[in-house]
Design a protein around this motif. Sequence first.
Motif, mmCIF file in Angstrom:
data_model
loop_
_atom_site.group_PDB
_atom_site.id
_atom_site.type_symbol
_atom_site.label_atom_id
_atom_site.label_comp_id
_atom_site.label_asym_id
_atom_site.label_seq_id
_atom_site.Cartn_x
_atom_site.Cartn_y
_atom_site.Cartn_z
ATOM 1 N N ARG A 86 34.416 34.071 57.977
ATOM 2 C CA ARG A 86 35.064 33.434 59.138
ATOM 3 C C ARG A 86 36.194 32.517 58.710
ATOM 4 N NH1 ARG A 86 30.538 30.172 61.922
ATOM 5 N NH2 ARG A 86 30.146 29.813 59.724
ATOM 6 N N TYR A 87 36.123 32.023 57.468
ATOM 7 C CA TYR A 87 37.124 31.076 56.986
ATOM 8 C C TYR A 87 38.146 31.716 56.055
ATOM 9 C CZ TYR A 87 33.762 27.741 58.827
ATOM 10 O OH TYR A 87 32.901 27.049 59.648
ATOM 11 N N LEU A 88 38.135 33.041 55.971
ATOM 12 C CA LEU A 88 39.113 33.762 55.163
ATOM 13 C C LEU A 88 40.180 34.376 56.058
ATOM 14 C CD1 LEU A 88 36.868 35.734 52.646
ATOM 15 C CD2 LEU A 88 38.517 33.931 52.083
ATOM 16 N N ARG A 89 41.339 34.596 55.488
ATOM 17 C CA ARG A 89 42.396 35.272 56.226
ATOM 18 C C ARG A 89 41.863 36.614 56.728
ATOM 19 N NH1 ARG A 89 47.345 35.785 52.877
ATOM 20 N NH2 ARG A 89 47.893 37.482 54.237
ATOM 21 N N ASN A 90 42.357 37.075 57.848
ATOM 22 C CA ASN A 90 41.854 38.298 58.483
ATOM 23 C C ASN A 90 42.011 39.528 57.607
ATOM 24 O OD1 ASN A 90 41.185 36.790 60.707
ATOM 25 N ND2 ASN A 90 43.076 37.258 61.804
ATOM 26 N N ASP A 91 43.084 39.583 56.821
ATOM 27 C CA ASP A 91 43.349 40.750 55.979
ATOM 28 C C ASP A 91 42.996 40.477 54.519
ATOM 29 O OD1 ASP A 91 45.371 38.956 55.364
ATOM 30 O OD2 ASP A 91 46.942 40.477 55.305
ATOM 31 N N PHE A 92 41.937 39.705 54.291
ATOM 32 C CA PHE A 92 41.605 39.285 52.929
ATOM 33 C C PHE A 92 41.418 40.471 51.978
ATOM 34 C CE2 PHE A 92 38.693 38.046 49.542
ATOM 35 C CZ PHE A 92 39.454 37.041 48.947
ATOM 36 N N THR A 93 40.734 41.509 52.419
ATOM 37 C CA THR A 93 40.493 42.667 51.545
ATOM 38 C C THR A 93 41.816 43.288 51.109
ATOM 39 O OG1 THR A 93 38.379 43.074 52.628
ATOM 40 C CG2 THR A 93 39.327 44.899 51.383
ATOM 41 N N ASP A 94 42.740 43.460 52.041
ATOM 42 C CA ASP A 94 44.053 44.011 51.707
ATOM 43 C C ASP A 94 44.832 43.038 50.821
ATOM 44 O OD1 ASP A 94 46.167 45.992 51.958
ATOM 45 O OD2 ASP A 94 47.195 44.491 53.200
ATOM 46 N N PHE A 95 44.734 41.749 51.114
ATOM 47 C CA PHE A 95 45.403 40.719 50.319
ATOM 48 C C PHE A 95 44.953 40.808 48.856
ATOM 49 C CE2 PHE A 95 45.262 36.438 48.471
ATOM 50 C CZ PHE A 95 46.591 36.046 48.594
ATOM 51 N N VAL A 96 43.648 40.903 48.645
ATOM 52 C CA VAL A 96 43.112 41.000 47.279
ATOM 53 C C VAL A 96 43.604 42.279 46.616
ATOM 54 C CG1 VAL A 96 40.996 41.284 45.918
ATOM 55 C CG2 VAL A 96 41.097 39.559 47.704
ATOM 56 N N ARG A 97 43.588 43.367 47.328
ATOM 57 C CA ARG A 97 44.041 44.642 46.766
ATOM 58 C C ARG A 97 45.497 44.548 46.303
ATOM 59 N NH1 ARG A 97 41.711 48.049 50.130
ATOM 60 N NH2 ARG A 97 43.141 47.515 51.788
ATOM 61 N N ARG A 98 46.321 43.839 47.055
ATOM 62 C CA ARG A 98 47.744 43.725 46.716
ATOM 63 C C ARG A 98 48.031 42.679 45.649
ATOM 64 N NH1 ARG A 98 50.649 41.914 51.355
ATOM 65 N NH2 ARG A 98 48.662 41.404 52.287
ATOM 66 N N PHE A 99 47.363 41.522 45.721
ATOM 67 C CA PHE A 99 47.757 40.404 44.870
ATOM 68 C C PHE A 99 46.766 40.042 43.768
ATOM 69 C CE2 PHE A 99 50.055 39.798 48.856
ATOM 70 C CZ PHE A 99 51.348 39.788 48.366
ATOM 71 N N ARG A 100 45.552 40.534 43.863
ATOM 72 C CA ARG A 100 44.556 40.228 42.826
ATOM 73 C C ARG A 100 43.643 41.440 42.672
ATOM 74 N NH1 ARG A 100 41.838 34.851 41.752
ATOM 75 N NH2 ARG A 100 41.162 35.200 39.633
ATOM 76 N N PRO A 101 44.233 42.612 42.335
ATOM 77 C CA PRO A 101 43.475 43.860 42.349
ATOM 78 C C PRO A 101 42.298 43.903 41.375
ATOM 79 C CG PRO A 101 45.601 44.184 41.298
ATOM 80 C CD PRO A 101 45.606 42.807 41.901
ATOM 81 N N HIS A 102 42.298 43.068 40.370
ATOM 82 C CA HIS A 102 41.220 43.082 39.382
ATOM 83 C C HIS A 102 40.154 42.035 39.689
ATOM 84 C CE1 HIS A 102 43.608 45.904 37.172
ATOM 85 N NE2 HIS A 102 44.619 45.069 37.193
ATOM 86 N N TRP A 103 40.187 41.465 40.902
ATOM 87 C CA TRP A 103 39.257 40.405 41.252
ATOM 88 C C TRP A 103 37.803 40.809 41.008
ATOM 89 C CZ3 TRP A 103 38.013 35.667 41.571
ATOM 90 C CH2 TRP A 103 36.926 35.240 42.330
ATOM 91 N N SER A 104 37.406 41.971 41.435
ATOM 92 C CA SER A 104 35.994 42.347 41.299
ATOM 93 C C SER A 104 35.556 42.393 39.843
ATOM 94 C CB SER A 104 35.713 43.682 41.993
ATOM 95 O OG SER A 104 36.463 44.719 41.400
ATOM 96 N N SER A 105 36.451 42.762 38.934
ATOM 97 C CA SER A 105 36.084 42.785 37.514
ATOM 98 C C SER A 105 36.152 41.393 36.890
ATOM 99 C CB SER A 105 36.974 43.756 36.736
ATOM 100 O OG SER A 105 38.316 43.316 36.746
ATOM 101 N N GLU A 106 36.818 40.443 37.565
ATOM 102 C CA GLU A 106 36.906 39.073 37.057
ATOM 103 C C GLU A 106 35.684 38.241 37.428
ATOM 104 O OE1 GLU A 106 40.533 37.654 38.761
ATOM 105 O OE2 GLU A 106 41.788 38.752 37.363
ATOM 106 N N VAL A 107 34.994 38.624 38.517
ATOM 107 C CA VAL A 107 33.833 37.862 38.976
ATOM 108 C C VAL A 107 32.804 37.799 37.852
ATOM 109 C CG1 VAL A 107 31.900 37.843 40.604
ATOM 110 C CG2 VAL A 107 34.206 38.362 41.412
ATOM 111 N N GLY A 108 32.357 36.581 37.567
ATOM 112 C CA GLY A 108 31.389 36.353 36.502
ATOM 113 C C GLY A 108 32.014 36.059 35.153
ATOM 114 N N GLN A 109 33.326 36.300 35.027
ATOM 115 C CA GLN A 109 34.018 36.031 33.766
ATOM 116 C C GLN A 109 34.357 34.549 33.655
ATOM 117 O OE1 GLN A 109 34.530 38.384 31.317
ATOM 118 N NE2 GLN A 109 33.221 39.555 32.710
ATOM 119 N N PRO A 110 34.424 34.026 32.424
ATOM 120 C CA PRO A 110 34.785 32.615 32.248
ATOM 121 C C PRO A 110 36.182 32.326 32.781
ATOM 122 C CG PRO A 110 34.002 33.572 30.182
ATOM 123 C CD PRO A 110 34.152 34.695 31.159
ATOM 124 N N VAL A 111 36.351 31.134 33.312
ATOM 125 C CA VAL A 111 37.653 30.674 33.782
ATOM 126 C C VAL A 111 38.339 30.026 32.589
ATOM 127 C CG1 VAL A 111 38.859 29.099 35.339
ATOM 128 C CG2 VAL A 111 36.821 30.305 36.121
#
Length: 136
Positions: A86-111
């Motif tokens: 509810r607190y994310l932009r409406n097109d968040f999935t598309d936004f991630v695909r365009r600007f942070r496509p490797h997000w799913s592989s980054e989850v759990g990785q050290p910052v």
Amino acid sequence: MTDAEWARIRRGLRFGQVFEGTVVKVPRPGAIGIFVDIGLNVGGFVDVLLLPEQSDDWPTEGKVADFEIWWADSHQQIRLKPSDPRYLRNDFTDFVRRFRPHWSSEVGQPVRDPGAPALDEVRSALRPDGPSAGFP
């Protein structure tokens, strides 16, 4: 906070790590984002780009919600994204695909601190024909 303390905190952070946080400030609704206290000695921030277009749909000051680590650079601030859709932009999935496509592989990785870009990376980014394929 010292740089050493910030480095110590960063070592314990992972992309996608969830914190319960309290929205402490919404300085310019619709303009910059929200500040969130996640119980660490470093501030949390959700950028306007991740929030709904209408600021009326943003979490308000005092709201307690879950937030995920989205990014942390050399600045002493943790960039967050709301866990609640509810607190994310409406097109968040598309936004991630365009600007942070490797997000799913980054989850759990050290910052990690990416540090300053190498001179070759800067030169490549400034080329008239754009960065080479290897430059993010």
